[in-house]
Design a protein around this motif. Structure first.
Motif, PDB file in Angstrom:
ATOM      1  N   LEU A 491      40.040  42.657  46.423  1.00 43.08           N
ATOM      2  CA  LEU A 491      39.136  41.533  46.591  1.00 43.08           C
ATOM      3  C   LEU A 491      37.828  41.994  47.229  1.00 43.08           C
ATOM      4  N   ASP A 492      37.899  42.906  48.188  1.00 37.14           N
ATOM      5  CA  ASP A 492      36.681  43.432  48.816  1.00 37.14           C
ATOM      6  C   ASP A 492      35.828  44.181  47.798  1.00 37.14           C
ATOM      7  N   LYS A 493      36.487  44.979  46.947  1.00 38.40           N
ATOM      8  CA  LYS A 493      35.742  45.708  45.914  1.00 38.40           C
ATOM      9  C   LYS A 493      35.087  44.749  44.920  1.00 38.40           C
ATOM     10  N   LEU A 494      35.798  43.676  44.586  1.00 40.37           N
ATOM     11  CA  LEU A 494      35.246  42.683  43.670  1.00 40.37           C
ATOM     12  C   LEU A 494      34.019  42.019  44.283  1.00 40.37           C
ATOM     13  N   GLN A 495      34.086  41.691  45.568  1.00 32.43           N
ATOM     14  CA  GLN A 495      32.952  41.082  46.249  1.00 32.43           C
ATOM     15  C   GLN A 495      31.755  42.032  46.294  1.00 32.43           C
ATOM     16  N   ALA A 496      32.020  43.311  46.421  1.00 31.83           N
ATOM     17  CA  ALA A 496      30.943  44.299  46.540  1.00 31.83           C
ATOM     18  C   ALA A 496      30.091  44.386  45.278  1.00 31.83           C
ATOM     19  N   THR A 497      30.657  44.056  44.131  1.00 33.17           N
ATOM     20  CA  THR A 497      29.891  44.116  42.879  1.00 33.17           C
ATOM     21  C   THR A 497      28.940  42.937  42.735  1.00 33.17           C
ATOM     22  N   LYS A 498      29.108  41.874  43.552  1.00 35.79           N
ATOM     23  CA  LYS A 498      28.248  40.696  43.579  1.00 35.79           C
ATOM     24  C   LYS A 498      28.026  40.079  42.194  1.00 35.79           C
ATOM     25  N   PRO A 499      29.100  39.745  41.504  1.00 36.50           N
ATOM     26  CA  PRO A 499      28.935  39.085  40.200  1.00 36.50           C
ATOM     27  C   PRO A 499      28.568  37.615  40.394  1.00 36.50           C
ATOM     28  N   ASP A 500      27.911  37.040  39.389  1.00 38.32           N
ATOM     29  CA  ASP A 500      27.640  35.603  39.433  1.00 38.32           C
ATOM     30  C   ASP A 500      28.926  34.800  39.220  1.00 38.32           C
ATOM     31  N   TRP A 501      29.809  35.346  38.367  1.00 34.35           N
ATOM     32  CA  TRP A 501      31.025  34.627  38.006  1.00 34.35           C
ATOM     33  C   TRP A 501      32.207  35.586  37.920  1.00 34.35           C
ATOM     34  N   ILE A 502      33.376  35.061  38.237  1.00 32.66           N
ATOM     35  CA  ILE A 502      34.632  35.787  38.024  1.00 32.66           C
ATOM     36  C   ILE A 502      35.468  34.943  37.072  1.00 32.66           C
ATOM     37  N   LEU A 503      35.985  35.590  36.032  1.00 31.26           N
ATOM     38  CA  LEU A 503      36.798  34.905  35.042  1.00 31.26           C
ATOM     39  C   LEU A 503      38.249  35.335  35.206  1.00 31.26           C
ATOM     40  N   VAL A 504      39.101  34.356  35.429  1.00 30.31           N
ATOM     41  CA  VAL A 504      40.515  34.611  35.686  1.00 30.31           C
ATOM     42  C   VAL A 504      41.333  33.950  34.593  1.00 30.31           C
ATOM     43  N   GLU A 505      42.251  34.710  34.006  1.00 36.09           N
ATOM     44  CA  GLU A 505      43.056  34.180  32.913  1.00 36.09           C
ATOM     45  C   GLU A 505      44.340  33.550  33.433  1.00 36.09           C
ATOM     46  N   GLU A 506      44.643  32.353  32.881  1.00 39.65           N
ATOM     47  CA  GLU A 506      45.876  31.653  33.207  1.00 39.65           C
ATOM     48  C   GLU A 506      46.369  30.943  31.953  1.00 39.65           C
ATOM     49  N   ASP A 507      47.573  31.279  31.524  1.00 34.34           N
ATOM     50  CA  ASP A 507      48.155  30.686  30.315  1.00 34.34           C
ATOM     51  C   ASP A 507      47.226  30.853  29.115  1.00 34.34           C
ATOM     52  N   ASN A 508      46.663  32.044  29.012  1.00 34.04           N
ATOM     53  CA  ASN A 508      45.783  32.403  27.897  1.00 34.04           C
ATOM     54  C   ASN A 508      44.479  31.615  27.896  1.00 34.04           C
ATOM     55  N   LYS A 509      44.176  30.977  29.024  1.00 35.57           N
ATOM     56  CA  LYS A 509      42.906  30.281  29.174  1.00 35.57           C
ATOM     57  C   LYS A 509      42.171  30.858  30.370  1.00 35.57           C
ATOM     58  N   LEU A 510      40.832  30.867  30.283  1.00 37.35           N
ATOM     59  CA  LEU A 510      40.030  31.426  31.359  1.00 37.35           C
ATOM     60  C   LEU A 510      39.526  30.314  32.268  1.00 37.35           C
TER      61      LEU A 510
END
Length: 594
Positions: A491-510
């Motif tokens: 999670l810290d590494k993800l925050q360090a990239t400073k993306p505008d959006w994070i897309l998370v898949e759940e039941d084949n939907k984002l």
């Protein structure tokens, strides 16, 4: 570009991803940024090149279309493709009646589902189908229109020309995978080139495209549409020469008291246009249900009217020219007006793949000629020039039938090359339009046709503004895919990239999470692993192709009641084909700036 600082989540760059998918297309190698540029309104150079190409292509299509019916008629009539009056009288009925029967059978056999043609079909495609015209309808228009005109049915060639020019532009844009917002401008280019090539009137073609088809004037649209009109005119002048539809038309207003007769022309033309539209509505509602029977009936009606007044057969441009230089008796004017109204309204209302612009010009010119004749008899002291009233009636009828006052005025000037027509032309066109629309409460013939088929055209400022831009012009390409469960370190590494959006898949939907909300998710976590979807920060999403316009995006967001839209590369269906993220707020904030 975002760095891939963790193997569990990956980043995307919209432009690079799209170009990687399209590299097998030759045009992308030549102009690799066109797709991205054309999604915005400021793509001056790509639009200019497209306008030139479309203008030349449309000019060639116009030559092909005219050759299909003019060459056989030139052979049959010994050089004049419009000389239907020279036929034996029995052919006045037999030729259009047999042509209607043959055309009806062909459309019944090959044109079911694709029989909608002409200006109304083009307007519908631009505003409701995102500028995508089907090739099947274009083929019906090409060969069906040529057969109708070649057998003397009472239609014009400009409606087919608009459809064919627009389809040429649309199909080229679709073949190249251009965004849908750019297709509307390309269709405008095809329309302008078609009108310019048909009438030898490039300025009227430009205004017609923006006034009737696009229904708006934009700086971005003017440049490519002007180039297309010039190139379309160039091709037809190269083939046919600099031929005017109305040579030697020099009518002029002789005195200010004569304006009372100009007003009379306006009122008479408005009344005639009202009758024309009502007749079209009648045939739309009351014709046979079978395609072949409708077209055959139109042919029979044309044949019967041709027996009474053979001048109404075909495009009638030879008769239109004779009205300018010759004088008819009142009974001839009346007979021709009635016959043309019945025959042309039947053709338009019953679905013959021909145009209504030519008949509108013919009828308006006849009405104007009748008023001018009456003026010379009843008011000899005014020295009325009847030629002037022929031209004014022609322009007024075109303006009322198409709701295109400015295009009609410029057509009047370009067809006559007479600037003295501007002053009386402005008056007659304005009064005719006001009377037709406000006093008689009649729509244009195009609007009446669309209404009959239950088609509405959204031409409000917001819809038009949304239609001008593509989804890739506003999307954010700063996003990363991530698994639902992350360790604290990930999670810290993800925050360090400073993306505008994070897309998370759940039941084949984002589902989408704003990058700035990761701090809140991290701060509220007390576990060793973080579930990104356990908080309330995630949002449901839907996907849309990268060729879509902002109008399509807006409609989809409203339909599905979501606020986040994922832009997907065309022809991909998996969640890894995402190019960017677009939100309702993005659209709302940017659209009001335009």
């Amino acid at each position: 570009m975002l760095s891939k600082s963790a193997p569990e989540f990956t980043s995307r760059n919209a432009q690079n991803d799209f170009m990687g998918n399209q590299s097998n297309r030759w045009w992308q190698k030549v102009v690799p940024n066109w797709h991205h540029e054309l999604a915005s309104e400021g793509a001056t150079v790509p639009y200019a090149i497209a306008g030139i190409v479309i203008g030349l292509m449309t000019g060639l299509v116009m030559v092909l279309f005219r050759s299909l019916f003019e060459l056989p008629l030139e052979y049959f009539f010994s050089g004049d493709p419009e000389d239907f009056e020279s036929m034996p009288p029995w052919l006045y009925f037999v030729l259009p009646a047999s042509g209607g029967l043959l055309l009806g059978i062909l459309l019944q056999r090959f044109g079911q589902g694709h029989s909608q043609t002409g200006v109304a079909h083009t307007v519908h495609a631009v505003h409701n189908l995102h500028g995508r015209l089907p090739w099947q309808n274009a083929l019906v228009q090409l060969f069906g229109g040529a057969l109708a005109l070649g057998t003397g049915m009472s239609v014009g060639r400009e409606g087919p020309a608009v459809h064919l020019g627009s389809a040429t532009a649309s199909l080229l844009g679709q073949r190249l995978g251009l965004p849908n917002n750019s297709l509307t401008i390309l269709v405008g280019c095809g329309t302008a080139a078609a009108i310019a090539a048909s009438f030898n009137t490039p300025i009227a073609g430009i205004i017609f495209a923006m006034e009737v088809v696009l229904m708006e004037y934009t700086i971005a649209g003017f440049m490519p549409i002007m180039l297309a009109a010039v190139c379309g005119t160039f091709v037809t002048r190269l083939v046919y020469g600099d031929i005017q539809v109305l040579p030697h038309a020099e009518g002029a207003l002789t005195s200010l008291p004569e304006l009372s007769w100009v007003m009379l022309v306006a009122l008479a033309t408005a009344t005639t246009s009202m009758v024309f539209v009502r007749l079209i509505k009648f045939w739309l509602r009351n014709g046979p249900s079978a395609i072949w029977a409708r077209i055959a009936l139109a042919g029979v009606i044309c044949g019967l009217c041709g027996l009474a007044a053979p001048q109404i057969l075909g495009t009638g441009y030879d008769t239109l020219a004779s009205l300018v230089s010759e004088s008819w008796l009142p009974i001839t004017f009346i007979l021709v007006i009635i016959a043309k109204l019945i025959a042309s309204s039947a053709c338009v209302g019953l679905g013959v793949p021909g145009g209504m612009i030519g008949p509108a010009l013919f009828i308006g010119a006849s009405v104007g000629g009748l008023i001018g004749y009456a003026g010379t008899i009843l008011m000899p002291g005014l020295a009325i020039d009847s030629e002037l009233y022929v031209l004014l009636g022609m322009a007024a009828m075109m303006a009322a039938m198409l709701n295109a006052p400015l295009a009609a005025l410029l057509a009047l000037v370009e067809l006559t090359w007479n600037p003295a027509m501007i002053f009386p032309g402005l008056l007659v066109i304005t009064v005719t339009n006001i009377t037709h629309r406000s006093l008689f409460r009649q729509p244009s013939a195009v609007a009446a046709t669309l209404t009959h088929f239950g088609i509405t055209v959204a031409n409000d400022p917001m819809s038009l503004a949304l239609q001008r831009r593509g989804v890739t012009s506003l999307m954010s390409s700063s996003f990363q895919h991530s698994p639902r469960h992350l360790s604290v370190e990930q999670l810290d590494k993800l925050q360090a990239t400073k993306p505008d959006w994070i897309l998370v898949e759940e039941d084949n939907k984002l589902r989408a999470i704003k990058g700035g909300e990761l701090n809140e998710i991290s701060a509220g976590n007390t576990e060793e692993n973080v579930d990104l979807l356990s908080s309330s920060h995630h949002r449901p999403t839907i996907t849309i192709d990268n060729t879509a316009s902002l109008k399509q995006a807006w409609l989809d967001l409203n339909k599905h009641k979501v606020r986040v839209l994922l832009i997907r590369r065309t022809s991909t269906t998996n969640n890894q084909g995402i190019l960017g993220v677009l939100t309702r707020n993005n659209i709302e904030q940017n659209i009001w700036k335009t």
